[in-house]
Motif scaffolding. Structure first.
Motif, PDB file in Angstrom:
ATOM      1  N   GLU A  99      59.894 -31.573  46.215  1.00 28.84           N
ATOM      2  CA  GLU A  99      59.958 -30.147  45.879  1.00 28.84           C
ATOM      3  C   GLU A  99      59.629 -29.863  44.425  1.00 28.84           C
ATOM      4  O   GLU A  99      59.018 -28.839  44.093  1.00 28.84           O
TER       5      GLU A  99
ATOM      6  N   ARG B 227      63.955 -32.873  50.526  1.00 29.62           N
ATOM      7  CA  ARG B 227      63.260 -32.041  49.547  1.00 29.62           C
ATOM      8  C   ARG B 227      63.225 -32.634  48.139  1.00 29.62           C
ATOM      9  O   ARG B 227      62.247 -32.420  47.414  1.00 29.62           O
TER      10      ARG B 227
ATOM     11  N   ALA C 261      66.011 -31.902  43.671  1.00 28.75           N
ATOM     12  CA  ALA C 261      65.398 -30.717  44.288  1.00 28.75           C
ATOM     13  C   ALA C 261      65.827 -29.479  43.502  1.00 28.75           C
ATOM     14  O   ALA C 261      66.557 -29.563  42.507  1.00 28.75           O
TER      15      ALA C 261
END
Length: 632
Positions: free
Chosen positions: A515, A511, A542
């Motif tokens: 993200e 992620r 993230a």
């Protein structure tokens, strides 16, 4: 007035006022309830209009002008599905010209350009799960890794014939899925006649090209992509259209879809005609087209081509000095059109991708319309692409003096919501393939390519790669033949392909790499000031505090031992990727897989650890158990 007459009046009004955003359901050819077929076409300055086709032996059947709407219509019997047709337009000068149906949803195969009569079929889609998942989060917060494809040259049969949509579904979809891409982006599939235009000289704005099969075949391809968890984006060209005189140009004998000013209508750069984006009927036509591909064809996004051509009055060759009423070079009608387009799209589909291919520094391309922006949700980062390629094409001996090519992008990386593109435009017309751009011998070319691809995966922004780059094809792209799949018999090409698949899967699974792509919180600067050693590093963060990836790069073929990297926390770290691993074509047979960060501040970070940074290579590392992280 009957219900049908009321509907005609309403649809005509909407189309003419620029609010007819489903105009394809009214104009064009349609099967009626009584098994008659209606034909409607907008030709406001025509003296007369008729329909000709296989159903009347290509002899004109006159249509009737509907009041002052500029729309001609008529109903015919004995029309069969699969019949071909065109409109015969008689200009005010009495000249007759056969013209295409601008709203046709299927054409005959080239070199012909007659439209095909389609009988409506209630299609059963099987992508409800995909569409439901798509709605759950905004695309900015999702991993987006695009495989750009030209369907006519991804694969071909041994005799040179195109693959069909069905054959592409059978081979392209599992390949893209296996390689770890999230989307395929198709270079224009809207109907076009000239292969050499790659689809950007469009003829049919509502019709998938018949080169590869029928409209239904194309829809099935999209459906199967979604069932394989693969999104579909298509390039779309609202700025200009094909020059052919039997297409949209001077449709009714006068400028109809293009500007009345012949100088503004003529697109010299691309040998096309420019749409008059300030004309309300053109707005209805183009926005209907965009929504058709998103609504009826279930596409996940449109990459809008040549946005700069719509933003500036002086963008084309020979237009220097053109200004608007305020004395600057903005095309106010083009700007208003793009804002209206994105407003209408996102009102209906807030979860799709509207991607601007825009090459200037025009502000707020991805800004909100109500705040003066154009309203796209992504823009190709052309500056990052050019600077990155310039840097990697350079002999490593001189890279330390040109680190500004890498660092400058950090200044503006959050100005827009960017996609990082290594597209078809960079591997054609003598520019050489990505592999061929890389300096050094064959081994070092692959090492450079692996490092550059890792740099892209780590840099803030979504990403796009053109077909063939995933295994380092040496020949630049040729639209008239398939990719050099034979390359994969070479171990280095095969290992490069395996590397790309591993990198793509790593990107999707971590992620921090996607993200917070468009937020300053998504990056922590660490080793970004060591140009003398030609090394570079930063941290991708993230949302979760202890979820981050450390990226370190060595841009010269000299191994850096005891290379120290600053990190936010002491503790244990683990290797995600070493681009010089033997499995990927590198030289490392034994990898450093774990690292211990100690409380030794470095480069502004409170902790640090040492690594051996591979020659012409990159490392991606993440925390496994750091101090302060909850056991939960």
């Amino acid at each position: 007035m009957s219900d049908s007459e009321t509907a005609v009046t309403t649809q005509s009004y909407l189309f003419n006022t620029g609010r007819g955003f489903q105009s394809q359901d009214y104009l064009g050819c349609h099967w009626e309830a009584d098994d008659q077929v209606s034909f409607r076409v907008w030709a406001p300055q025509a003296q007369a209009v008729a329909v000709v086709g296989t159903f009347n032996d290509w002899q004109p059947t006159a249509l009737t002008l509907v009041g002052t709407t500029g729309i001609w219509q008529g109903r015919l019997t004995d029309v069969q599905a699969g019949d071909l047709y065109k409109f015969q337009i008689t200009s005010q000068r009495g000249e007759k010209q056969l013209k295409i149906d601008p709203f046709a949803q299927q054409f005959e195969r080239k070199p012909g350009d007659a439209a095909v009569v389609l009988k409506p079929v209630a299609r059963q889609w099987h992508d409800s799960l995909w569409l439901a998942r798509r709605k759950k989060s905004h695309p900015e917060n999702r991993p987006i890794n695009i495989y750009e494809v030209h369907l006519g040259s991804w694969r071909r049969h041994d005799n040179g014939d195109y693959y069909t949509y069905a054959e592409l579904a059978a081979e392209l979809i599992p390949y893209a899925h296996q390689m770890g891409y999230s989307h395929v982006e198709l270079m224009p599939v809207m109907e076009h006649l000239l292969d050499a235009s790659w689809g950007y000289q469009q003829l049919g704005y509502f019709a998938p090209t018949s080169r590869f099969g029928t409209r239904e075949d194309f829809l099935s391809f999209v459906d199967q992509c979604h069932q394989a968890n693969l999104g579909v984006i298509v390039d779309w060209v609202p700025g200009h259209f094909i020059r052919n005189y039997d297409a949209l140009y001077q449709y009714d004998g006068t400028p109809t879809y293009e500007y009345a000013d012949p100088d503004r209508a003529d697109n010299r750069r691309w040998g096309a005609w420019n749409f008059d984006l300030g004309k309300t009927q053109v707005q209805s036509f183009l926005i209907s087209s965009a929504l058709y591909w998103l609504n009826d064809c279930h596409l996940d996004g449109l990459r809008v081509d040549a946005v700069s051509n719509m933003l500036y009055l002086d963008y084309d060759e020979g237009r220097e000095g053109q200004v608007n009423q305020y004395g600057d070079n903005r095309n106010l009608a083009g700007i208003a059109f793009l804002q209206e387009l994105n407003t209408e799209v996102f009102q209906r589909h807030p979860d799709v991708l509207m991607i601007a291919e825009e090459s200037s520094a025009y502000p707020q391309v991805t800004g909100r319309v109500d705040q003066g922006g154009l309203g796209f949700n992504f823009k190709w980062n052309m500056g990052w692409m050019h600077d990155t390629l310039d840097f990697f094409e350079m002999d490593p001996l001189y890279r330390h003096d040109h680190f500004n090519l890498l660092t400058f992008a950090f200044v503006y990386m959050f100005d827009e919501q960017f996609i990082l593109p290594f597209s078809h435009d960079e591997v054609v017309h003598g520019k050489k393939s990505l592999m061929h751009k890389m300096p050094g011998d064959r081994y070092n070319q692959f090492a450079n390519l692996r490092t550059m691809m890792t740099y892209m995966a780590a840099f803030p922004g979504k990403q796009l790669n053109f077909m063939g780059s995933e295994w380092g094809q040496f020949l630049e792209w040729r639209d008239w033949s398939q990719l050099e799949w034979v390359d994969l018999k070479d171990p280095l090409n095969h290992q490069m392909q395996q590397f790309t698949a591993a990198l793509n899967q790593l990107y999707h699974a971590n992620r921090p790499l996607w993200e917070l792509d468009h937020q300053p919180a998504g990056i922590i600067y660490s080793n970004t000031d060591d140009a003398a050693s030609s090394t570079f590093g930063f941290i991708r963060q993230a949302k979760r505090k202890y979820s981050f990836v450390v990226a370190a790069f060595n841009f010269v073929p000299v191994e850096r031992r005891q290379y120290r990297i600053g990190v936010p926390y002491p503790g244990e770290y683990e290797l995600l990727l070493n681009t010089e691993a033997k499995a990927f074509g590198g030289t490392w047979t034994q990898l450093e897989t774990t690292f211990t960060a100690i409380d030794e501040p470095y480069k502004g970070q409170p902790a640090s650890f040492e690594v051996t940074l591979p020659a012409m290579g990159a490392l991606l590392i993440r925390p496994s158990k750091v101090k302060g992280e909850s056991k939960k």
